[in-house]
Write a protein that holds these residues in place. Structure first.
Motif, short mmCIF file in Angstrom:
data_model
loop_
_atom_site.label_atom_id
_atom_site.label_comp_id
_atom_site.label_asym_id
_atom_site.label_seq_id
_atom_site.Cartn_x
_atom_site.Cartn_y
_atom_site.Cartn_z
N VAL A 31 0.77 -1.09 -0.03
CA VAL A 31 0.02 -0.05 0.06
C VAL A 31 0.79 1.38 -0.03
CG1 VAL A 31 -1.57 1.43 1.60
CG2 VAL A 31 -1.76 -1.20 0.93
N ASN A 32 1.84 1.44 0.70
CA ASN A 32 2.63 2.35 1.02
C ASN A 32 3.85 2.57 -0.24
OD1 ASN A 32 1.93 3.61 3.65
ND2 ASN A 32 2.42 1.80 4.30
N SER A 33 4.03 1.46 -0.96
CA SER A 33 4.71 1.64 -2.04
C SER A 33 4.19 2.57 -3.21
CB SER A 33 5.17 0.32 -2.57
OG SER A 33 4.11 -0.42 -3.36
N PHE A 34 3.01 2.78 -3.09
CA PHE A 34 2.16 3.63 -3.98
C PHE A 34 2.00 5.17 -3.79
CE2 PHE A 34 1.31 -0.56 -5.27
CZ PHE A 34 1.30 -0.60 -6.84
N LYS A 35 2.62 5.54 -2.51
CA LYS A 35 2.28 6.57 -1.87
C LYS A 35 3.45 7.66 -2.00
CE LYS A 35 -1.02 5.10 1.57
NZ LYS A 35 -1.33 4.88 2.86
N THR A 36 3.29 8.84 -1.89
CA THR A 36 4.41 10.05 -1.97
C THR A 36 4.50 9.91 -0.21
OG1 THR A 36 2.78 11.93 -1.50
CG2 THR A 36 3.31 11.42 -3.66
N PRO A 37 5.94 10.80 0.00
CA PRO A 37 6.02 10.90 1.43
C PRO A 37 5.02 11.77 2.23
CG PRO A 37 8.25 11.31 -0.01
CD PRO A 37 6.91 11.24 -1.03
N VAL A 38 4.48 12.63 1.64
CA VAL A 38 3.37 13.54 2.11
C VAL A 38 2.09 12.61 2.52
CG1 VAL A 38 1.71 15.23 1.93
CG2 VAL A 38 3.96 15.53 1.13
N GLU A 39 1.78 11.71 1.57
CA GLU A 39 0.56 10.71 1.65
C GLU A 39 1.04 9.74 2.72
OE1 GLU A 39 -0.07 9.27 -2.07
OE2 GLU A 39 -0.94 10.97 -2.93
N TYR A 237 21.87 12.39 8.75
CA TYR A 237 20.58 12.96 8.85
C TYR A 237 19.93 12.97 7.77
CZ TYR A 237 23.01 14.86 13.04
OH TYR A 237 23.50 15.15 14.33
N THR A 238 19.95 11.81 6.96
CA THR A 238 19.06 11.84 5.76
C THR A 238 17.82 10.83 6.07
OG1 THR A 238 20.27 9.78 5.01
CG2 THR A 238 21.15 11.94 4.19
N ALA A 239 16.80 11.30 5.72
CA ALA A 239 15.51 10.81 6.22
C ALA A 239 15.32 9.85 4.55
CB ALA A 239 14.38 11.66 6.18
N PRO A 240 14.61 8.59 4.78
CA PRO A 240 14.38 7.73 3.69
C PRO A 240 13.15 8.24 3.12
CG PRO A 240 14.04 6.61 5.45
CD PRO A 240 14.56 7.75 6.08
N ASP A 241 12.98 7.99 1.52
CA ASP A 241 11.72 8.35 0.98
C ASP A 241 10.85 6.75 1.12
OD1 ASP A 241 9.82 8.52 -0.71
OD2 ASP A 241 10.89 8.83 -2.46
N PHE A 242 9.83 7.15 2.27
CA PHE A 242 8.97 5.79 2.42
C PHE A 242 8.50 4.98 1.22
CE2 PHE A 242 9.88 7.82 6.40
CZ PHE A 242 10.44 6.97 7.30
N GLY A 243 8.00 5.94 0.47
CA GLY A 243 7.18 5.32 -0.90
C GLY A 243 8.35 4.37 -1.47
N ALA A 244 9.42 4.76 -1.86
CA ALA A 244 10.54 4.21 -2.68
C ALA A 244 11.19 2.88 -1.65
CB ALA A 244 11.55 5.13 -3.29
N LEU A 245 11.17 3.23 -0.52
CA LEU A 245 11.70 2.10 0.37
C LEU A 245 10.68 1.06 0.45
CD1 LEU A 245 13.80 1.47 2.23
CD2 LEU A 245 12.66 2.74 4.22
N MET A 246 9.48 1.19 0.55
CA MET A 246 8.78 0.05 0.70
C MET A 246 8.43 -0.66 -0.77
SD MET A 246 7.33 0.11 3.79
CE MET A 246 7.53 1.22 5.01
#
Length: 278
Positions: A31-39, A237-246
Motif C-alpha cells: 500500500v505504501n509503495s504507491f504513496k508519496t512521502p506526504v501521503e 541526517y538523511t530521511a528515507p523516501d518511504f514510498g520508494a523504500l516500501m
C-alpha cells in the motif's frame, strides 16, 4: 445443511486472525509503495488515493537494488545448489555405503548442529582473511556451503535410509554402480526433500546481512546491504523516501514469493515425508 460447532467457528476465527496478522506487513509495504512521502506521513494504513506515484517509487527502488538483487540471486542459487550436491553425496555415502569410521563421522556431523552460529563468526572471519579470498561472491558462497552441510546431511541421510534396499539391490544386480544408483534412483525419488532442504537453506542466505557486510565490496554487495544503505543513516541526517523504500521491500520479497509459489507442492511433500522428523 451442515452446522459447524462453536469450537470450529472459534478455531477458524483464530486462524483467520493469525493469517491477517501474518499478511499485514505485506499489505503495509504494498500500500505504501504507491504513496508519496506526504501521503505516507498523513495516513500510512489507508489505501493510496492515486497509484501514479507508484511507478516513480518502483523505478527509484530498482535503481538502488537492481544489481544487488542479481548479486543475491547468484550467491544464493550457487550456494544452495552446491550445498545440496555435496550434502546429497555425503548423505548417500552414510545411508548406503559401508566404510570404516562411518558411525563416528556421522556423530561428528550431528555434533556440528549443536554449535551456535554466532560462536563460529569470528573464527570464520579470521579463516577467510587468512585464505586471502577476494571480496567477491566466492568469499560468502564457500562459508554458506560449509554452514549448510551438517543440517542438510542429517536430513538427506535420514530420507535416503528409508529408500527400500530391494530397489537398490535390484539395480546393483543389473550392473549399476553407485553413480548410477545415486543419479537414476536416489535423486529422482528424493526431489521433494531436496526442494525442502533447498528452501530451508535459501531463506537465511537470501536474508543474511552480517556476513556479506563483513566480506563483500561495494560492487558485489547483496540485496540486504543495499536495503540498509537505502534506508539512510542517522549520522548523515538523511530521511528515507518511504514510498520508494516500501517499493524496494516489495521487490525484495518477490523472488521468495515466486519461489514458494512454484515449489510449494514439493516443499509440503518433503515436510510430510517424515524425513525432517529426525
Amino acid at each position: 445443511m451442515r452446522r459447524w460447532p462453536v469450537s470450529d467457528w472459534a478455531r477458524q476465527g483464530v486462524l483467520l486472525l493469525l493469517g491477517l496478522m501474518a499478511l499485514f506487513p505485506l499489505y503495509f509495504s504494498v500500500v505504501n509503495s504507491f504513496k508519496t512521502p506526504v501521503e505516507y506521513a498523513r495516513s500510512p494504513l489507508n489505501l493510496p488515493p492515486d497509484l501514479a506515484p507508484g511507478a516513480a517509487n518502483y523505478a527509484r527502488a530498482w535503481s538502488q537494488i537492481g544489481l544487488p538483487t542479481l548479486n543475491s540471486l547468484l550467491i544464493t542459487l550457487v550456494a544452495v545448489i552446491l550445498t545440496l550436491l555435496l550434502a546429497a553425496l555425503t548423505a548417500y555415502a552414510f545411508a548406503v555405503m559401508t566404510f570404516p569410521g562411518k558411525s563416528a563421522l556421522f556423530a561428528v556431523v550431528f555434533i556440528l548442529l549443536l554449535v551456535p552460529d554466532f560462536l563460529t563468526l569470528i573464527p570464520l572471519y579470521v579463516q577467510i582473511k587468512k585464505l586471502t579470498l577476494p571480496s567477491n561472491y566466492l568469499a560468502v558462497i564457500l562459508p554458506y556451503v560449509a554452514a549448510g552441510q551438517a543440517f542438510s546431511i542429517l536430513v538427506l541421510r535420514t530420507f535416503f535410509a528409508q529408500i527400500p534396499r530391494e530397489l537398490l539391490e535390484a539395480a546393483r544386480i543389473d550392473g549399476a554402480g553407485h553413480v548410477q544408483m545415486f543419479t537414476r534412483i536416489v535423486v529422482p525419488l528424493s526431489v521433494p526433500i531436496l526442494v525442502s532442504v533447498g528452501i530451508i537453506r535459501y531463506v537465511p542466505i537470501w536474508n543474511d546481512f552480517l556476513l556479506p557486510s563483513l566480506l563483500l565490496d561495494e560492487r558485489h554487495r547483496t540485496l540486504t546491504m543495499a536495503l540498509v544503505k537505502f534506508q539512510g543513516s542517522a549520522e548523515s541526517y538523511t530521511a528515507p523516501d518511504f514510498g520508494a523504500l516500501m517499493a524496494a521491500y516489495v521487490l525484495a520479497a518477490l523472488p521468495l514469493l515466486v519461489l514458494f509459489s512454484f515449489l510449494m507442492r514439493y516443499y509440503i511433500q518433503g515436510l510430510t515425508s517424515g524425513a525432517v522428523k529426525a
